[in-house]
Scaffold this motif. Structure first.
Motif, PDB file in Angstrom:
ATOM      1  N   GLN A   1      -7.600 -12.120   5.727  1.00 31.24           N
ATOM      2  CA  GLN A   1      -8.003 -12.338   4.344  1.00 31.24           C
ATOM      3  C   GLN A   1      -8.961 -13.518   4.292  1.00 31.24           C
ATOM      4  OE1 GLN A   1      -4.758 -12.142   1.622  1.00 31.24           O
ATOM      5  NE2 GLN A   1      -5.813 -13.324   0.086  1.00 31.24           N
ATOM      6  N   LYS A   2     -10.081 -13.327   3.618  1.00 24.83           N
ATOM      7  CA  LYS A   2     -11.082 -14.386   3.477  1.00 24.83           C
ATOM      8  C   LYS A   2     -11.469 -14.512   2.013  1.00 24.83           C
ATOM      9  CE  LYS A   2     -13.195 -13.550   7.970  1.00 24.83           C
ATOM     10  NZ  LYS A   2     -14.386 -13.153   8.687  1.00 24.83           N
ATOM     11  N   ASP A   3     -11.477 -15.721   1.515  1.00 26.62           N
ATOM     12  CA  ASP A   3     -11.962 -16.002   0.166  1.00 26.62           C
ATOM     13  C   ASP A   3     -13.224 -16.838   0.286  1.00 26.62           C
ATOM     14  OD1 ASP A   3      -9.912 -14.717  -1.185  1.00 26.62           O
ATOM     15  OD2 ASP A   3      -8.629 -16.492  -1.151  1.00 26.62           O
ATOM     16  N   LEU A   4     -14.269 -16.440  -0.412  1.00 28.82           N
ATOM     17  CA  LEU A   4     -15.520 -17.174  -0.400  1.00 28.82           C
ATOM     18  C   LEU A   4     -15.929 -17.418  -1.850  1.00 28.82           C
ATOM     19  CD1 LEU A   4     -17.935 -18.311   1.181  1.00 28.82           C
ATOM     20  CD2 LEU A   4     -18.966 -16.056   1.029  1.00 28.82           C
ATOM     21  N   LYS A   5     -16.053 -18.663  -2.228  1.00 30.30           N
ATOM     22  CA  LYS A   5     -16.443 -18.998  -3.593  1.00 30.30           C
ATOM     23  C   LYS A   5     -17.725 -19.813  -3.537  1.00 30.30           C
ATOM     24  CE  LYS A   5     -11.802 -18.872  -5.351  1.00 30.30           C
ATOM     25  NZ  LYS A   5     -10.743 -19.503  -6.076  1.00 30.30           N
ATOM     26  N   GLU A   6     -18.724 -19.337  -4.254  1.00 28.52           N
ATOM     27  CA  GLU A   6     -19.976 -20.063  -4.364  1.00 28.52           C
ATOM     28  C   GLU A   6     -20.326 -20.181  -5.840  1.00 28.52           C
ATOM     29  OE1 GLU A   6     -23.095 -18.714  -1.840  1.00 28.52           O
ATOM     30  OE2 GLU A   6     -21.847 -18.787  -0.045  1.00 28.52           O
ATOM     31  N   GLU A   7     -21.465 -20.722  -6.116  1.00 26.64           N
ATOM     32  CA  GLU A   7     -21.846 -21.090  -7.480  1.00 26.64           C
ATOM     33  C   GLU A   7     -21.667 -19.972  -8.505  1.00 26.64           C
ATOM     34  OE1 GLU A   7     -25.920 -22.445  -9.626  1.00 26.64           O
ATOM     35  OE2 GLU A   7     -25.472 -23.315  -7.665  1.00 26.64           O
ATOM     36  N   ASN A   8     -22.234 -18.801  -8.263  1.00 30.61           N
ATOM     37  CA  ASN A   8     -22.215 -17.754  -9.281  1.00 30.61           C
ATOM     38  C   ASN A   8     -21.308 -16.570  -8.969  1.00 30.61           C
ATOM     39  OD1 ASN A   8     -24.024 -19.116 -10.917  1.00 30.61           O
ATOM     40  ND2 ASN A   8     -25.784 -18.266  -9.824  1.00 30.61           N
ATOM     41  N   TYR A   9     -20.611 -16.599  -7.866  1.00 27.12           N
ATOM     42  CA  TYR A   9     -19.781 -15.442  -7.557  1.00 27.12           C
ATOM     43  C   TYR A   9     -18.594 -15.846  -6.687  1.00 27.12           C
ATOM     44  CZ  TYR A   9     -22.023 -15.384  -2.964  1.00 27.12           C
ATOM     45  OH  TYR A   9     -22.469 -15.710  -1.722  1.00 27.12           O
ATOM     46  N   THR A  10     -17.632 -14.962  -6.692  1.00 22.95           N
ATOM     47  CA  THR A  10     -16.466 -15.096  -5.828  1.00 22.95           C
ATOM     48  C   THR A  10     -16.333 -13.789  -5.057  1.00 22.95           C
ATOM     49  OG1 THR A  10     -15.343 -16.523  -7.393  1.00 22.95           O
ATOM     50  CG2 THR A  10     -13.966 -15.431  -5.767  1.00 22.95           C
ATOM     51  N   ARG A  11     -16.094 -13.898  -3.786  1.00 20.71           N
ATOM     52  CA  ARG A  11     -15.929 -12.701  -2.953  1.00 20.71           C
ATOM     53  C   ARG A  11     -14.631 -12.844  -2.178  1.00 20.71           C
ATOM     54  NH1 ARG A  11     -20.362 -11.825   1.289  1.00 20.71           N
ATOM     55  NH2 ARG A  11     -19.098 -13.225   2.529  1.00 20.71           N
ATOM     56  N   ARG A  12     -13.865 -11.788  -2.142  1.00 22.02           N
ATOM     57  CA  ARG A  12     -12.620 -11.786  -1.401  1.00 22.02           C
ATOM     58  C   ARG A  12     -12.593 -10.552  -0.522  1.00 22.02           C
ATOM     59  NH1 ARG A  12      -6.544 -12.119  -3.900  1.00 22.02           N
ATOM     60  NH2 ARG A  12      -5.584 -12.714  -1.949  1.00 22.02           N
ATOM     61  N   GLU A  13     -12.445 -10.757   0.762  1.00 17.78           N
ATOM     62  CA  GLU A  13     -12.388  -9.651   1.706  1.00 17.78           C
ATOM     63  C   GLU A  13     -11.059  -9.687   2.424  1.00 17.78           C
ATOM     64  OE1 GLU A  13     -15.698  -9.883   4.334  1.00 17.78           O
ATOM     65  OE2 GLU A  13     -17.151  -9.497   2.767  1.00 17.78           O
ATOM     66  N   PHE A  14     -10.500  -8.519   2.652  1.00 19.36           N
ATOM     67  CA  PHE A  14      -9.258  -8.455   3.397  1.00 19.36           C
ATOM     68  C   PHE A  14      -9.243  -7.171   4.214  1.00 19.36           C
ATOM     69  CE2 PHE A  14      -8.539  -6.550  -0.706  1.00 19.36           C
ATOM     70  CZ  PHE A  14      -7.826  -5.396  -0.433  1.00 19.36           C
ATOM     71  N   GLY A  15      -8.452  -7.200   5.268  1.00 21.72           N
ATOM     72  CA  GLY A  15      -8.343  -6.030   6.123  1.00 21.72           C
ATOM     73  C   GLY A  15      -6.957  -5.947   6.734  1.00 21.72           C
ATOM     74  N   TYR A  16      -6.605  -4.778   7.166  1.00 21.83           N
ATOM     75  CA  TYR A  16      -5.308  -4.523   7.766  1.00 21.83           C
ATOM     76  C   TYR A  16      -5.519  -3.556   8.921  1.00 21.83           C
ATOM     77  CZ  TYR A  16      -0.565  -2.772   8.296  1.00 21.83           C
ATOM     78  OH  TYR A  16       0.651  -2.409   8.812  1.00 21.83           O
TER      79      TYR A  16
ATOM     80  N   ASN B   1     -10.914   4.673  11.196  1.00 17.85           N
ATOM     81  CA  ASN B   1      -9.978   3.811  10.498  1.00 17.85           C
ATOM     82  C   ASN B   1     -10.811   3.066   9.474  1.00 17.85           C
ATOM     83  OD1 ASN B   1      -8.472   1.539   9.657  1.00 17.85           O
ATOM     84  ND2 ASN B   1      -7.236   1.640  11.507  1.00 17.85           N
ATOM     85  N   PHE B   2     -10.616   3.327   8.197  1.00 17.63           N
ATOM     86  CA  PHE B   2     -11.475   2.780   7.164  1.00 17.63           C
ATOM     87  C   PHE B   2     -11.257   1.291   6.934  1.00 17.63           C
ATOM     88  CE2 PHE B   2     -11.307   7.301   6.130  1.00 17.63           C
ATOM     89  CZ  PHE B   2     -12.662   7.565   6.162  1.00 17.63           C
ATOM     90  N   ASN B   3     -10.116   0.747   7.360  1.00 18.05           N
ATOM     91  CA  ASN B   3      -9.839  -0.660   7.087  1.00 18.05           C
ATOM     92  C   ASN B   3     -10.632  -1.592   7.992  1.00 18.05           C
ATOM     93  OD1 ASN B   3      -8.005  -0.083   5.075  1.00 18.05           O
ATOM     94  ND2 ASN B   3      -6.321   0.102   6.504  1.00 18.05           N
ATOM     95  N   THR B   4     -10.547  -1.416   9.298  1.00 15.80           N
ATOM     96  CA  THR B   4     -11.148  -2.391  10.197  1.00 15.80           C
ATOM     97  C   THR B   4     -11.922  -1.769  11.338  1.00 15.80           C
ATOM     98  OG1 THR B   4      -9.232  -2.423  11.636  1.00 15.80           O
ATOM     99  CG2 THR B   4      -9.244  -3.986   9.816  1.00 15.80           C
ATOM    100  N   GLY B   5     -11.852  -0.491  11.512  1.00 13.61           N
ATOM    101  CA  GLY B   5     -12.495   0.113  12.653  1.00 13.61           C
ATOM    102  C   GLY B   5     -11.625   0.106  13.892  1.00 13.61           C
ATOM    103  N   MET B   6     -10.419  -0.457  13.850  1.00 10.34           N
ATOM    104  CA  MET B   6      -9.534  -0.449  15.015  1.00 10.34           C
ATOM    105  C   MET B   6      -9.037   0.973  15.226  1.00 10.34           C
ATOM    106  SD  MET B   6      -5.934  -2.402  15.741  1.00 10.34           S
ATOM    107  CE  MET B   6      -6.560  -3.917  16.427  1.00 10.34           C
TER     108      MET B   6
END
Length: 159
Positions: free
Chosen positions: A96-111, A45-50
């Protein structure tokens, strides 16, 4: 008839060479490469491994018990439905997780989701089915109807 692909112990596909007719070292190298057990893209399962959770089903004289190991979920994540003697257990989760730091923004999500369905025997008392979720184990108690319960052995007198 030769086999072009076989299913290995871990569920992955491996290839064999049906045209191998000699014991040349070159063929041995090819066979060693293609006979390896490669992970199957069909079992991932490519999304989460479940993956589809495994189920234990046990019968006693008075009940059937279904146990499913599904850690990391909440009891509100489950949907258990009984329709026409078919018991269906399913779940859908989104993260869904949003992480914002000084020089980048990262958004991860899974289903993740799964659905398991079981046809119940007519001996199940549908009005008394109970389910609970505790420490990653979903347990469903399926009591038998009174007339279906196994009676203890009794001695019959001869007249």
């Amino acid at each position: 008839m030769s086999t072009l692909a076989k299913v290995s112990n871990n569920g992955g596909l491996t290839k064999t060479n049906p045209y191998r007719k000699s014991n040349l070292p070159m063929w041995s190298l090819f066979d060693d490469f293609f006979d390896r057990e490669w992970p199957s893209v069909f079992s991932q399962n490519f999304n989460t491994g479940m993956s589809l959770p495994m189920v234990n089903i046990k019968e006693t004289a008075e009940d059937y018990f279904v146990e499913m190991a599904v850690p990391g979920l909440k009891k509100s994540d489950f949907n258990i439905v009984l329709d026409n003697q078919v018991l269906s257990i399913s779940t859908e989760t989104e993260e869904q997780k949003d992480l914002k730091e000084e020089n980048y923004t990262r958004r991860e999500f899974g289903y993740a989701s799964f659905k398991r369905s079981f046809t119940l025997p007519e001996t199940v008392d549908e009005g008394k089915i109970k389910a609970k979720y505790d420490e990653g184990i979903l347990s469903i108690n399926l009591p038998k109807k009174e007339e279906a319960k196994q009676k203890p052995a009794r001695s019959i007198q001869i007249s």
